[in-house]
Write a protein that holds these residues in place. Sequence first.
Motif, PDB file in Angstrom:
ATOM      1  N   MET A   1     -52.487 -33.070  -1.009  1.00 26.45           N
ATOM      2  CA  MET A   1     -51.037 -33.018  -0.887  1.00 26.45           C
ATOM      3  C   MET A   1     -50.551 -31.626  -0.485  1.00 26.45           C
ATOM      4  SD  MET A   1     -48.102 -33.742  -3.796  1.00 26.45           S
ATOM      5  CE  MET A   1     -48.809 -35.312  -4.284  1.00 26.45           C
ATOM      6  N   LEU A   2     -51.196 -30.574  -1.042  1.00 29.36           N
ATOM      7  CA  LEU A   2     -50.720 -29.212  -0.815  1.00 29.36           C
ATOM      8  C   LEU A   2     -51.510 -28.469   0.257  1.00 29.36           C
ATOM      9  CD1 LEU A   2     -50.038 -28.155  -4.514  1.00 29.36           C
ATOM     10  CD2 LEU A   2     -48.398 -28.979  -2.813  1.00 29.36           C
ATOM     11  N   GLY A   3     -52.597 -29.071   0.779  1.00 22.71           N
ATOM     12  CA  GLY A   3     -53.322 -28.457   1.893  1.00 22.71           C
ATOM     13  C   GLY A   3     -54.400 -27.469   1.498  1.00 22.71           C
ATOM     14  N   PHE A   4     -55.015 -27.637   0.290  1.00 26.04           N
ATOM     15  CA  PHE A   4     -56.115 -26.763  -0.115  1.00 26.04           C
ATOM     16  C   PHE A   4     -57.447 -27.327   0.372  1.00 26.04           C
ATOM     17  CE2 PHE A   4     -52.966 -25.530  -3.364  1.00 26.04           C
ATOM     18  CZ  PHE A   4     -53.044 -24.149  -3.246  1.00 26.04           C
ATOM     19  N   ASP A   5     -58.406 -26.401   0.643  1.00 22.78           N
ATOM     20  CA  ASP A   5     -59.739 -26.817   1.088  1.00 22.78           C
ATOM     21  C   ASP A   5     -60.739 -26.865  -0.057  1.00 22.78           C
ATOM     22  OD1 ASP A   5     -58.970 -27.053   3.782  1.00 22.78           O
ATOM     23  OD2 ASP A   5     -59.217 -24.890   4.083  1.00 22.78           O
ATOM     24  N   ASN A   6     -60.584 -25.985  -1.050  1.00 25.23           N
ATOM     25  CA  ASN A   6     -61.548 -25.935  -2.153  1.00 25.23           C
ATOM     26  C   ASN A   6     -60.867 -25.369  -3.395  1.00 25.23           C
ATOM     27  OD1 ASN A   6     -61.787 -22.908  -1.949  1.00 25.23           O
ATOM     28  ND2 ASN A   6     -62.707 -23.465   0.039  1.00 25.23           N
ATOM     29  N   MET A   7     -61.592 -25.458  -4.521  1.00 16.06           N
ATOM     30  CA  MET A   7     -61.005 -25.021  -5.784  1.00 16.06           C
ATOM     31  C   MET A   7     -60.848 -23.503  -5.849  1.00 16.06           C
ATOM     32  SD  MET A   7     -59.625 -26.113  -8.459  1.00 16.06           S
ATOM     33  CE  MET A   7     -60.105 -27.837  -8.338  1.00 16.06           C
ATOM     34  N   GLN A   8     -61.733 -22.771  -5.190  1.00 11.85           N
ATOM     35  CA  GLN A   8     -61.608 -21.318  -5.193  1.00 11.85           C
ATOM     36  C   GLN A   8     -60.300 -20.897  -4.545  1.00 11.85           C
ATOM     37  OE1 GLN A   8     -63.640 -19.269  -6.757  1.00 11.85           O
ATOM     38  NE2 GLN A   8     -62.411 -17.482  -6.174  1.00 11.85           N
ATOM     39  N   GLN A   9     -59.937 -21.577  -3.464  1.00 11.44           N
ATOM     40  CA  GLN A   9     -58.667 -21.294  -2.790  1.00 11.44           C
ATOM     41  C   GLN A   9     -57.494 -21.611  -3.705  1.00 11.44           C
ATOM     42  OE1 GLN A   9     -57.979 -23.675   0.686  1.00 11.44           O
ATOM     43  NE2 GLN A   9     -56.490 -22.252   1.568  1.00 11.44           N
ATOM     44  N   VAL A  10     -57.632 -22.686  -4.513  1.00 15.52           N
ATOM     45  CA  VAL A  10     -56.583 -23.050  -5.464  1.00 15.52           C
ATOM     46  C   VAL A  10     -56.369 -21.933  -6.475  1.00 15.52           C
ATOM     47  CG1 VAL A  10     -55.974 -24.646  -7.323  1.00 15.52           C
ATOM     48  CG2 VAL A  10     -56.960 -25.526  -5.202  1.00 15.52           C
ATOM     49  N   LYS A  11     -57.470 -21.400  -7.004  1.00 17.30           N
ATOM     50  CA  LYS A  11     -57.372 -20.381  -8.047  1.00 17.30           C
ATOM     51  C   LYS A  11     -56.834 -19.059  -7.521  1.00 17.30           C
ATOM     52  CE  LYS A  11     -61.149 -22.350 -10.769  1.00 17.30           C
ATOM     53  NZ  LYS A  11     -62.517 -22.148 -11.336  1.00 17.30           N
ATOM     54  N   GLU A  12     -57.068 -18.794  -6.237  1.00  9.18           N
ATOM     55  CA  GLU A  12     -56.642 -17.507  -5.681  1.00  9.18           C
ATOM     56  C   GLU A  12     -55.224 -17.547  -5.109  1.00  9.18           C
ATOM     57  OE1 GLU A  12     -59.578 -16.682  -2.779  1.00  9.18           O
ATOM     58  OE2 GLU A  12     -61.143 -16.137  -4.245  1.00  9.18           O
TER      59      GLU A  12
ATOM     60  N   ASN B   1     -46.634 -19.120  -3.257  1.00  8.07           N
ATOM     61  CA  ASN B   1     -46.975 -19.539  -1.899  1.00  8.07           C
ATOM     62  C   ASN B   1     -46.722 -21.027  -1.673  1.00  8.07           C
ATOM     63  OD1 ASN B   1     -47.862 -16.935  -1.771  1.00  8.07           O
ATOM     64  ND2 ASN B   1     -49.878 -17.417  -0.936  1.00  8.07           N
ATOM     65  N   LEU B   2     -46.498 -21.765  -2.744  1.00 10.16           N
ATOM     66  CA  LEU B   2     -46.311 -23.213  -2.651  1.00 10.16           C
ATOM     67  C   LEU B   2     -44.846 -23.614  -2.730  1.00 10.16           C
ATOM     68  CD1 LEU B   2     -49.237 -24.268  -5.013  1.00 10.16           C
ATOM     69  CD2 LEU B   2     -49.262 -24.128  -2.513  1.00 10.16           C
ATOM     70  N   HIS B   3     -43.956 -22.629  -2.688  1.00  9.22           N
ATOM     71  CA  HIS B   3     -42.521 -22.903  -2.767  1.00  9.22           C
ATOM     72  C   HIS B   3     -41.764 -21.943  -1.851  1.00  9.22           C
ATOM     73  CE1 HIS B   3     -43.086 -25.412  -6.387  1.00  9.22           C
ATOM     74  NE2 HIS B   3     -43.959 -24.497  -6.757  1.00  9.22           N
ATOM     75  N   THR B   4     -40.564 -22.344  -1.477  1.00 10.64           N
ATOM     76  CA  THR B   4     -39.663 -21.425  -0.791  1.00 10.64           C
ATOM     77  C   THR B   4     -39.111 -20.452  -1.829  1.00 10.64           C
ATOM     78  OG1 THR B   4     -37.718 -22.812  -1.164  1.00 10.64           O
ATOM     79  CG2 THR B   4     -39.015 -23.247   0.830  1.00 10.64           C
TER      80      THR B   4
ATOM     81  N   LEU C   1     -49.489 -25.863   2.207  1.00 11.78           N
ATOM     82  CA  LEU C   1     -50.057 -24.541   2.453  1.00 11.78           C
ATOM     83  C   LEU C   1     -50.365 -24.310   3.932  1.00 11.78           C
ATOM     84  CD1 LEU C   1     -50.869 -22.108   0.689  1.00 11.78           C
ATOM     85  CD2 LEU C   1     -53.217 -22.981   0.696  1.00 11.78           C
ATOM     86  N   LYS C   2     -50.767 -25.360   4.659  1.00 10.15           N
ATOM     87  CA  LYS C   2     -51.170 -25.194   6.050  1.00 10.15           C
ATOM     88  C   LYS C   2     -50.023 -25.434   7.032  1.00 10.15           C
ATOM     89  CE  LYS C   2     -55.989 -26.515   5.232  1.00 10.15           C
ATOM     90  NZ  LYS C   2     -57.058 -27.508   5.503  1.00 10.15           N
ATOM     91  N   THR C   3     -49.300 -26.529   6.832  1.00  6.02           N
ATOM     92  CA  THR C   3     -48.258 -26.890   7.791  1.00  6.02           C
ATOM     93  C   THR C   3     -46.913 -26.244   7.487  1.00  6.02           C
ATOM     94  OG1 THR C   3     -47.555 -28.858   6.555  1.00  6.02           O
ATOM     95  CG2 THR C   3     -49.378 -29.124   8.113  1.00  6.02           C
ATOM     96  N   GLY C   4     -46.734 -25.798   6.250  1.00 11.75           N
ATOM     97  CA  GLY C   4     -45.456 -25.216   5.863  1.00 11.75           C
ATOM     98  C   GLY C   4     -44.367 -26.246   5.598  1.00 11.75           C
ATOM     99  N   GLU C   5     -44.713 -27.544   5.661  1.00 14.89           N
ATOM    100  CA  GLU C   5     -43.712 -28.590   5.437  1.00 14.89           C
ATOM    101  C   GLU C   5     -43.173 -28.524   4.007  1.00 14.89           C
ATOM    102  OE1 GLU C   5     -43.319 -33.493   5.274  1.00 14.89           O
ATOM    103  OE2 GLU C   5     -45.253 -32.534   5.706  1.00 14.89           O
ATOM    104  N   ILE C   6     -41.864 -28.591   3.883  1.00 16.81           N
ATOM    105  CA  ILE C   6     -41.209 -28.637   2.578  1.00 16.81           C
ATOM    106  C   ILE C   6     -40.887 -30.106   2.280  1.00 16.81           C
ATOM    107  CG2 ILE C   6     -39.296 -27.817   1.170  1.00 16.81           C
ATOM    108  CD1 ILE C   6     -41.131 -25.603   2.152  1.00 16.81           C
ATOM    109  N   PHE C   7     -41.336 -30.600   1.139  1.00 15.52           N
ATOM    110  CA  PHE C   7     -41.093 -32.005   0.816  1.00 15.52           C
ATOM    111  C   PHE C   7     -40.865 -32.163  -0.696  1.00 15.52           C
ATOM    112  CE2 PHE C   7     -45.632 -31.240   0.866  1.00 15.52           C
ATOM    113  CZ  PHE C   7     -46.096 -31.843  -0.283  1.00 15.52           C
TER     114      PHE C   7
END
Length: 501
Positions: A171-182, A187-190, A220-226
Amino acid sequence: MEATPLQQLSIDRYQMALEAAGIGIWDNDLLTDTIHLSGYAYELFNLPKGVQPTLEELLAHVHPVDRERIHAKLKDCFDPAIKASYDNEYRIVDPQNGQVLHWLRAKGKVYFSEVNLPYRFTGTIQDISNEIRARETQQKLLSLVDNSIELMSILENDQTNSYLNKAGMEMLGFDNMQQVKETPISNLHTPEDIAFVEANVLPSVITTGRWSGIMNVRHLKTGEIFPVYNNTIRIDDPITKEPLAVGAVMRDMRPEVAAQKALEESEKNFRTLVMQAPVGICIVKGEDFIVEMANDHFLEVSWKSREEMHGRKVADVFPEATSQGFIEMLRTVVNTGKPFYGRETEVLQERDGESRTVYIDFTFQPLFEADGTVQRILDLSIDVTDKVLAKKRLQESEEELQKRVEERTAELEKKNNELEEFTYVSSHDLQEPIRKMKLFREMIYERDYDNLSAFSKEKFEKIGESLERMSTSLKDLLSFASLEKQETKEKVDLNKILADA
């Protein structure tokens, strides 16, 4: 070598402390091939106390599936090149029926001589059945969470996510858990949304233990706000009750928003279709049949204005509907779920003290809800008064025409009867002189025929033939004029008729 009393006291105290902690001890003297167990260890291995077991006897109490793993670990422990520590988990079973009694964790070490020969293997065992059950339950929950279609996350006190399930990563555009933790949650909100989170969501979670509502997130990747619907709870330490983290369950609302938009568009199109329909359409809802919608054609058919109808009960708008059975028809549609049809139904309408009679074709069509119940009814009505009146006028004209035809037929029958009577009398009167002429001819024939000249004889015969033809014609005329005549057909030689003419 036996221990001194002081040493034995120390050993006993040590064993008591371990047993109080739920830990048993084993000691395998490899030089004498003897195994010593503490009292609690006997219980854990389901052995009677005092019996000095062999390794085979101990393994007989281990689940068959786990024995191979034990042998593999022991091999690494006894290998001088590896000298691995022994750490294993296995099931203890009842050798009689194979029933699992409990799970054990065994930890130990093999001691080697200066020449790398193992001479002693000792360690501890502990019942971990509750831990295994908790671990299994945790794994089930983790599998359930990880495969959920909704985002599930754990936010640590330092404002970073320590866990995010598969649905959340997608849903948020993460590739792996390490990216989630860092990735910080900012970065996930305006900026406006992160301010809302910091000012409303987190304080509510900290003070009340939860927050629920609609908020926006950013891909995270597309920047779409939803939009998402977020259920957030505070996770507390079970002992200190201090906040440990924040758990969140988020539902992507884009499908719902799209579905709601499509529904609104569909309803808009439906209302447009209803309002522009060339027939009268009205929709009523609820047990009291409240008028929800009526197009202009229905207003004309019902002899009402929009203000008189909208939002009111059918029984109030049309007081005559109850006495004429329409309310009962609507209830029947609700109860049976089947449409009701009326054709050329006579309806007495009342308005402002006036009344009029109209004829209507109507259909009460049930509209089903998602649960299968009927909450709305669509009324299709067409004013067929002109058609019904035209049919009545046509019927009256047909009846009048039929009456006039019957009168004319009777008149013709009377004239035919008079004509028949006249014809009969006329033909009868004309037959009389012909009979006398035939009688006189016969008398002349008997007395003077031989004295006649050839010319007179020829004319005499012509007179006879003419009399016969005249007699036959009168008979035919009489037969033709009779209404009760029986028609007959026969072959006629036209050559003879032409020759006699």
